[in-house]
Scaffold this motif. Sequence first.
Motif, PDB file in Angstrom:
ATOM      1  N   UNK A 314      -8.352  -4.631  -9.127  1.00 42.01           N
ATOM      2  CA  UNK A 314      -7.245  -5.415  -9.683  1.00 42.01           C
ATOM      3  C   UNK A 314      -5.955  -5.265  -8.885  1.00 42.01           C
ATOM      4  N   UNK A 315      -5.920  -4.343  -7.931  1.00 42.45           N
ATOM      5  CA  UNK A 315      -4.729  -4.192  -7.094  1.00 42.45           C
ATOM      6  C   UNK A 315      -5.138  -3.563  -5.774  1.00 42.45           C
ATOM      7  N   UNK A 316      -4.436  -3.984  -4.706  1.00 44.15           N
ATOM      8  CA  UNK A 316      -4.637  -3.414  -3.375  1.00 44.15           C
ATOM      9  C   UNK A 316      -3.270  -3.085  -2.799  1.00 44.15           C
ATOM     10  N   UNK A 317      -3.117  -1.837  -2.347  1.00 36.94           N
ATOM     11  CA  UNK A 317      -1.850  -1.369  -1.769  1.00 36.94           C
ATOM     12  C   UNK A 317      -0.682  -1.623  -2.710  1.00 36.94           C
ATOM     13  N   UNK A 318      -0.941  -1.426  -4.008  1.00 33.12           N
ATOM     14  CA  UNK A 318       0.107  -1.532  -5.014  1.00 33.12           C
ATOM     15  C   UNK A 318       0.367  -2.921  -5.538  1.00 33.12           C
ATOM     16  N   UNK A 319      -0.273  -3.948  -4.945  1.00 29.51           N
ATOM     17  CA  UNK A 319       0.001  -5.342  -5.327  1.00 29.51           C
ATOM     18  C   UNK A 319      -1.198  -5.933  -6.059  1.00 29.51           C
ATOM     19  N   UNK A 320      -0.926  -6.666  -7.141  1.00 32.56           N
ATOM     20  CA  UNK A 320      -1.994  -7.243  -7.941  1.00 32.56           C
ATOM     21  C   UNK A 320      -2.821  -8.236  -7.125  1.00 32.56           C
TER      22      UNK A 320
END
Length: 606
Positions: A314-320
Amino acid sequence: MSPRKPTSPWSPHLHRDASAVDGSRRRFVTGLAAAGLAGGAGLWRLPAFAADAAAPGPVELRGTDFDLSIGRAPVNFTGRTRPATTVNGSLPGPLLRWREGDTVTLRVANRLRDEPASIHWHGILLPANMDGVPGLSFDGIHPGETWTYRFTLQQSGTYWYHSHSMYQEQAGLYGAIVVDPLQPPPFHYDREHVVLLSDWTDMDPAALFARMKKMSEHDNFYRRTAGDFLGNVGRNGLEATLADRGMWGRMRMTPTDISDINAHTYTYLLNGTAPAGNWTGLFRPGEKVLLRFINASAMTYFDIRIPGLKMTVVAADGQYVHPVSVDEFRIAVAETFDVLVEPTGADAFAIFAQDMGRTGYARGTLAVRHGLAPDVPPLDPRPLLTMDDMGHGGMSHAGMDHGQAAQMKGMEGGCGAHMGHAMPAMDHAAGGMQQHPASEAGNPLVDMQTMSPVPRLDDPGIGLRDNGRKVLAYSDLRSTFEDPDGREPSRTVELHLTGHMEKFAWSFDGLKFDDAEPLRLNYGERMRIVLVNDTMMTHPIHLHGMWSDLEGEDGGFMVRKHTVDMPPGTKRSYRVRADALGRWAYHCHLLYHMEGGMMREVRVVE
């Protein structure tokens, strides 16, 4: 890059490989059950957060005002006590919990007696003088001094922090960051756990780097044998097998060289706990659990799965990102992934994170109570690199036309030592072959150039293809928002990731950090960076201070990241908005590749 320290807390006799002391590799793969910070009289104890049966992870510090202390403490993961670099006396450091929109103040004291220190807030947008890179952002924190970081949080999500001084990151100076959002996330969960992965070595990290410079193949135990040759002949025929072996031999490389350093040197940790320690995160049946995965390793890629459970990214590198259901995913060094799981049908599930070379693993457990230990799956078969993996697809002698054969003669002079001399003479226009910068021509620090790189965004990676599981690929990742800038890039900069395996030298465009001019960006511009991996290694590339908006193969915005993984033989592009004035680091996040020269300065100027 970072300054060299004059002294070392490691005694000279520790400069040999840890595995030489104990012949049992199993002990070093799994570590000790009661491993962590060491007490007096040669005894060891669990880290405080692991000893507390109710604690889900590292000690958590919340709020806007923090005092952090960098020091040393003895640790014992393998049966031998070694010095570690710690934050507030713990490895990993405390979990820092912030809130989007808040201004945080962090007073970081350097209690080390013999070396400067620093902390970089990885992926956090902030002023350049708060970024924590000695020599670029500030002068570092000298022994006995305190540096105050202060910045306002413009984002939310899962991030991490680590030292940017010498080898302190490898020695234990890292920790997790969670920034809670102002608005509720676009998904529901009942509880969460941070799962921070890392690699530990009993060696002095400076000595480990020196060993890599002298014997870069030290951990590559899995060279092909005569039996492998006969098996290849049976499958592929004698001519194809001889051609393949000859090509690898002339290149002075081996297809088994997946990672520079592996479990023959490292013990892999999950939340500071060796595999035998079985870190455990609790759940109640019927709950949705958010797992925040962070790869805080110095050099290790992990392939993660939880047998018996689907994971929804649901998120990658802090971003949704738009939710993606997978069985497994690869996490590059410095990346973070948030996944949702719904444990049901069993009381305990193994969190299994094997290294990319299949030499060892980190593990933990999701369970309804402490003390449960589900079965740990066996390591997958060790993968082998192919010419196609390295961007030399279709280069077998049997399948080449006359033009390709003529071009290959130059390469056959010896990719390992001379390929850089031969490649510029090739007809780059023929067959759409990749052009290379003039600085790579005749360069003794460049041992390979990829001939036909492609994005390969839909490739889960070597060792993960066709394994019977649904594996995440970059092409599966789509940010939940449109391109935040919206402008087409006004210019394009192409950079090549270069290196020499035998010399363990790494660079951009064949130029090490000390020899390269800064990459200059104009404040406010939207530009495109194209990366071409001219090496046989995988590199996670991190640009400080700004987002990297990865493009799809059609050139459209795909997903926002702070670290872009670059497998061998790939060519990938991303957009950057130069909205942060100052001097920034841009580097491979494999620590010893950065120290070996794969780093540039980026200057954003008015």
